[in-house]
Design a protein around this motif. Structure first.
Motif, mmCIF file in Angstrom:
data_model
loop_
_atom_site.group_PDB
_atom_site.id
_atom_site.type_symbol
_atom_site.label_atom_id
_atom_site.label_comp_id
_atom_site.label_asym_id
_atom_site.label_seq_id
_atom_site.Cartn_x
_atom_site.Cartn_y
_atom_site.Cartn_z
ATOM 1 N N TRP B 19 -0.277 8.286 8.760
ATOM 2 C CA TRP B 19 0.682 8.311 7.654
ATOM 3 C C TRP B 19 1.322 6.944 7.415
ATOM 4 O O TRP B 19 1.522 6.540 6.270
ATOM 5 C CB TRP B 19 1.782 9.339 7.928
ATOM 6 C CG TRP B 19 1.281 10.748 7.878
ATOM 7 C CD1 TRP B 19 1.052 11.579 8.933
ATOM 8 C CD2 TRP B 19 0.918 11.484 6.707
ATOM 9 N NE1 TRP B 19 0.569 12.788 8.492
ATOM 10 C CE2 TRP B 19 0.475 12.763 7.125
ATOM 11 C CE3 TRP B 19 0.911 11.187 5.342
ATOM 12 C CZ2 TRP B 19 0.051 13.737 6.238
ATOM 13 C CZ3 TRP B 19 0.485 12.173 4.453
ATOM 14 C CH2 TRP B 19 0.055 13.422 4.903
ATOM 15 N N PHE B 23 -2.048 6.174 5.014
ATOM 16 C CA PHE B 23 -1.544 6.713 3.741
ATOM 17 C C PHE B 23 -0.937 5.593 2.883
ATOM 18 O O PHE B 23 -1.040 5.602 1.651
ATOM 19 C CB PHE B 23 -0.500 7.789 4.042
ATOM 20 C CG PHE B 23 -0.086 8.601 2.851
ATOM 21 C CD1 PHE B 23 -1.026 9.178 2.009
ATOM 22 C CD2 PHE B 23 1.255 8.810 2.571
ATOM 23 C CE1 PHE B 23 -0.628 9.943 0.907
ATOM 24 C CE2 PHE B 23 1.654 9.557 1.476
ATOM 25 C CZ PHE B 23 0.708 10.132 0.645
ATOM 26 N N MET B 24 -0.330 4.620 3.548
ATOM 27 C CA MET B 24 0.266 3.506 2.803
ATOM 28 C C MET B 24 -0.821 2.613 2.183
ATOM 29 O O MET B 24 -0.670 2.120 1.065
ATOM 30 C CB MET B 24 1.158 2.674 3.738
ATOM 31 C CG MET B 24 2.375 3.402 4.262
ATOM 32 S SD MET B 24 3.454 4.041 2.955
ATOM 33 C CE MET B 24 3.015 5.767 2.907
ATOM 34 N N PHE B 26 -3.631 3.731 1.178
ATOM 35 C CA PHE B 26 -4.068 4.511 0.011
ATOM 36 C C PHE B 26 -3.195 4.180 -1.201
ATOM 37 O O PHE B 26 -3.701 3.931 -2.302
ATOM 38 C CB PHE B 26 -3.987 6.005 0.351
ATOM 39 C CG PHE B 26 -4.062 6.913 -0.842
ATOM 40 C CD1 PHE B 26 -5.276 7.161 -1.459
ATOM 41 C CD2 PHE B 26 -2.912 7.517 -1.352
ATOM 42 C CE1 PHE B 26 -5.342 8.008 -2.573
ATOM 43 C CE2 PHE B 26 -2.969 8.347 -2.455
ATOM 44 C CZ PHE B 26 -4.190 8.597 -3.078
ATOM 45 N N TRP B 27 -1.869 4.143 -0.993
ATOM 46 C CA TRP B 27 -0.966 3.836 -2.119
ATOM 47 C C TRP B 27 -1.091 2.387 -2.574
ATOM 48 O O TRP B 27 -0.967 2.092 -3.767
ATOM 49 C CB TRP B 27 0.486 4.175 -1.750
ATOM 50 C CG TRP B 27 0.747 5.645 -1.886
ATOM 51 C CD1 TRP B 27 0.963 6.539 -0.885
ATOM 52 C CD2 TRP B 27 0.766 6.400 -3.108
ATOM 53 N NE1 TRP B 27 1.112 7.808 -1.393
ATOM 54 C CE2 TRP B 27 1.000 7.754 -2.755
ATOM 55 C CE3 TRP B 27 0.600 6.082 -4.453
ATOM 56 C CZ2 TRP B 27 1.074 8.768 -3.704
ATOM 57 C CZ3 TRP B 27 0.677 7.090 -5.400
ATOM 58 C CH2 TRP B 27 0.914 8.424 -5.021
ATOM 59 N N MET B 30 -3.970 2.441 -4.756
ATOM 60 C CA MET B 30 -3.597 3.024 -6.052
ATOM 61 C C MET B 30 -2.848 1.990 -6.893
ATOM 62 O O MET B 30 -3.094 1.838 -8.096
ATOM 63 C CB MET B 30 -2.702 4.254 -5.853
ATOM 64 C CG MET B 30 -3.356 5.402 -5.112
ATOM 65 S SD MET B 30 -4.696 6.151 -6.027
ATOM 66 C CE MET B 30 -3.783 7.222 -7.124
ATOM 67 N N GLY B 31 -1.918 1.274 -6.255
ATOM 68 C CA GLY B 31 -1.118 0.284 -6.972
ATOM 69 C C GLY B 31 -1.946 -0.882 -7.472
ATOM 70 O O GLY B 31 -1.678 -1.427 -8.546
ATOM 71 N N TRP B 52 5.257 -3.508 -5.201
ATOM 72 C CA TRP B 52 4.510 -2.498 -4.429
ATOM 73 C C TRP B 52 4.722 -2.685 -2.923
ATOM 74 O O TRP B 52 4.926 -1.735 -2.182
ATOM 75 C CB TRP B 52 3.011 -2.576 -4.770
ATOM 76 C CG TRP B 52 2.696 -1.707 -5.939
ATOM 77 C CD1 TRP B 52 2.606 -2.079 -7.239
ATOM 78 C CD2 TRP B 52 2.483 -0.292 -5.901
ATOM 79 N NE1 TRP B 52 2.344 -0.989 -8.034
ATOM 80 C CE2 TRP B 52 2.255 0.119 -7.236
ATOM 81 C CE3 TRP B 52 2.444 0.660 -4.901
ATOM 82 C CZ2 TRP B 52 2.002 1.446 -7.568
ATOM 83 C CZ3 TRP B 52 2.196 1.984 -5.220
ATOM 84 C CH2 TRP B 52 1.986 2.363 -6.550
ATOM 85 N N ILE B 56 6.257 0.173 -0.454
ATOM 86 C CA ILE B 56 5.402 0.678 0.630
ATOM 87 C C ILE B 56 6.032 0.340 1.989
ATOM 88 O O ILE B 56 5.976 1.135 2.928
ATOM 89 C CB ILE B 56 3.975 0.092 0.489
ATOM 90 C CG1 ILE B 56 3.314 0.620 -0.803
ATOM 91 C CG2 ILE B 56 3.121 0.430 1.701
ATOM 92 C CD1 ILE B 56 3.260 2.114 -0.935
ATOM 93 N N SER B 60 6.861 3.244 4.627
ATOM 94 C CA SER B 60 6.228 3.239 5.965
ATOM 95 C C SER B 60 7.312 3.246 7.046
ATOM 96 O O SER B 60 7.155 3.902 8.083
ATOM 97 C CB SER B 60 5.295 2.045 6.140
ATOM 98 O OG SER B 60 6.034 0.853 6.238
ATOM 99 N N THR B 116 -1.974 -5.486 1.796
ATOM 100 C CA THR B 116 -1.430 -5.864 0.483
ATOM 101 C C THR B 116 -2.139 -7.111 -0.031
ATOM 102 O O THR B 116 -2.575 -7.177 -1.194
ATOM 103 C CB THR B 116 0.095 -6.132 0.588
ATOM 104 O OG1 THR B 116 0.728 -4.976 1.106
ATOM 105 C CG2 THR B 116 0.688 -6.469 -0.769
ATOM 106 N N TYR B 179 11.881 7.887 -0.791
ATOM 107 C CA TYR B 179 11.195 8.194 -2.055
ATOM 108 C C TYR B 179 12.201 8.215 -3.208
ATOM 109 O O TYR B 179 11.936 7.705 -4.297
ATOM 110 C CB TYR B 179 10.465 9.538 -1.965
ATOM 111 C CG TYR B 179 9.145 9.448 -1.235
ATOM 112 C CD1 TYR B 179 8.029 8.867 -1.843
ATOM 113 C CD2 TYR B 179 9.006 9.933 0.059
ATOM 114 C CE1 TYR B 179 6.813 8.777 -1.170
ATOM 115 C CE2 TYR B 179 7.790 9.850 0.741
ATOM 116 C CZ TYR B 179 6.702 9.268 0.122
ATOM 117 O OH TYR B 179 5.508 9.165 0.774
#
Lengths: 262, 266
Positions: B19, B23-24, B26-27, B30-31, B52, B56, B60, B116, B179
């Motif tokens: 996670w 998962f970060m 993944f974002w 996406m960004g 971003w 993130i 995290s 990043t 969030y």
């Protein structure tokens, strides 16, 4: 020295049933077995001594210090698994962590792991172990790091016969004051010089010697000349010496003997 | 030694890696690749990347907080026992575990910087390195400390003074706040007083500055509004960290052993 003075604990606060009721117990330079059926308050008794359950009344002390205020008393140990969950490490790391926190060496505990044939558990986390392995890891932790007071809750539960006998041998050789809770009778004949208490519905009865057990009998009602009377929610029972209704030593555990007498 | 074992425990926690990093990433993907990356200049690309990166980084950190919160919750009886029957002192527990969590924050932060740079540079065609990478890492270390203390305070307060049925909600409070603040700043610009006062705004704003090299504008989503004073952001974050430290010390000394089964009941 371990002492409980008029200790009472109730489930669900002041209006609940008693888990322990006016318990008085003093253990000094001796080894004690507390035997009682499931749900009789054995574990609660140890938890009060460890400060894990707070007494609603009375006082629990270790070496004269109230357990609520005790700090840094490294000579007390237990086999309760829940106290070794400080973090999610492997058994090897837990042994090393607690040896450091106890100011001791991990060698003795690691040696016991090998002696019990549990070396495969060293690389596993506690939750990955079987219930018997978890119990043995707790037992090993309680016997290691030079304790002078050991509090053991059902140390033989889910443990195979070979390990039971080895464990019993180590426990007998220990120089510490020991309190063992159990509901099983079958190993008691190997602890003949130990002190014995019965615990029923949170009330403690004794003191006896384990060696007396073969001469103790359980009777329904209060029998004249009895040595102890147990007032329970399912009736009054008394313990007599040398003769009586049912020989306690013949029972496999206390759950069955009450069924038999009742 | 307890710090080393806690560090080992966190580093070997697969959920934290899944996670907190997986998962970060993944974002970040996406960004960089899915959402509208339409920057034409390197400066615009770096600012977009910094936004971003800052969000993130915050999220995290909050994932570390949830991991820590669960570990403290499961340890409640162990702590009550250890303070009585081992040499462990409450202050040593807090200091050591805070240090370990901070280091884990730094390690995860390093991964987030690397991903990043890789993802946004490959998407934009520019090499988008953080302007102050060491300060980025330092910010992740501070974020780790803050998140550790926040989770300790939340969990021990719940453990000592409330029922434990809400524990599975309480451990997620840092994530919910992250969030809430993180994404609300992209949609609805918050007043500067709120941004300065909230540690959940201080962290991304400071992370933004370490990556872009520029002070964060009040409205991060379109780069408008007055620039925020980084010193006030730092003071605010340190104030919250110090306050949580005092509360954590107060609460951990009074930890009550509770059955973890209570928290599992529905």
């Amino acid at each position: 020295m371990v002492e409980l003075s008029n200790v009472s604990v109730r489930y669900d606060g002041r209006n609940g049933n008693y888990a322990l009721e006016n318990v008085n117990l003093k253990v000094h330079n001796e080894k004690v077995v507390v035997i009682g059926p499931n749900g009789s308050g054995k574990t609660t008794l140890l938890k009060v001594l460890l400060g894990l359950v707070q007494a609603d009344s009375g006082q629990a002390s270790i070496n004269g210090v109230d357990v609520r205020t005790i700090r840094g008393e490294t000579a007390v140990s237990t086999n309760l698994a829940e106290v070794y969950r400080l973090m999610g490490n492997t058994v090897r790391d837990i042994i090393r962590l607690y040896s450091d926190l106890k100011g001791s060496d991990s060698g003795e505990a690691e040696e016991l792991v090998y002696r019990f044939g549990l070396e495969a558990t060293l690389g596993k986390k506690i939750h990955q172990l079987s219930s018997g392995e978890q119990k043995m890891v707790g037992n090993i932790m309680s016997l290691s790091f030079s304790p002078s007071i050991i509090l053991m809750d059902e140390p033989f539960d889910n443990v195979d016969q070979g390990r039971r006998l080895k464990l019993l041998d180590i426990i007998k050789k220990s120089s510490a004051d020991i309190i063992i809770n159990t509901h099983e009778f079958d190993l008691l004949n190997r602890l003949e010089d130990w002190t014995l208490y019965f615990i029923i519905e949170g009330k403690i009865f004794g003191k006896f010697l384990v060696s007396q057990l073969k001469n103790l009998y359980l009777n329904r009602g209060e029998v004249p000349g009895c040595v102890s009377v147990m007032d329970t929610s399912f009736g009054k029972f008394s313990i007599t010496e040398n003769s009586g209704a049912v020989p306690i030593a013949a029972a496999r555990n206390l759950n069955s003997i009450f069924d038999e007498v009742a | 030694m307890i710090a080393r074992f806690y560090l080992k425990s966190l580093v070997s926690n697969r959920a934290l890696w899944g996670w907190g990093v997986g998962f970060m990433v993944f974002w970040l993907f996406m960004g960089s690749y899915i959402f509208g990356f339409n920057m034409t200049t390197k400066i615009e690309s770096l600012e977009y990347t910094s936004v971003w990166f800052s969000l993130i980084g915050l999220i995290s950190g909050s994932i570390i907080s949830t991991t820590v919160a669960y570990s403290v919750y499961y340890a409640n009886s162990s702590l009550a026992y250890s303070f009585r029957f081992t040499k462990l002192k409450p202050s040593a527990y807090i200091f050591n575990l805070m240090g370990s969590t901070s280091v884990v924050g730094g390690i995860i932060g390093a991964f987030i910087i690397v991903f990043t740079v890789i993802l946004f540079s490959s998407r934009s065609g520019y090499v988008l390195l953080p302007v102050y990478p060491y300060l980025s890492i330092a910010m992740f270390l501070v974020t780790g400390m803050f998140m550790f203390l926040l989770s300790v305070v939340l969990v021990i307060f719940a453990n000592n003074y409330t029922g434990l049925k809400s524990i599975s909600f309480i451990v997620f409070i840092p994530q919910l706040l992250s969030y809430l603040f993180g994404f609300s700043e992209l949609g609805i610009p918050l007043p500067s007083a709120v941004v300065y006062a909230s540690p959940f705004s201080d962290i991304p704003r400071l992370l933004y500055q370490t990556y872009s090299g520029n002070a964060s504008p009040l409205n991060m989503s379109n780069g408008t509004g007055p620039l925020l004073n980084p010193y006030i952001l730092i003071v605010s974050l340190l104030f919250w960290t110090a306050l949580l430290f005092v509360l954590a010390m107060f609460l951990v000394r009074r930890i009550k052993p509770r059955s973890i089964e209570e928290g599992r009941q529905v």
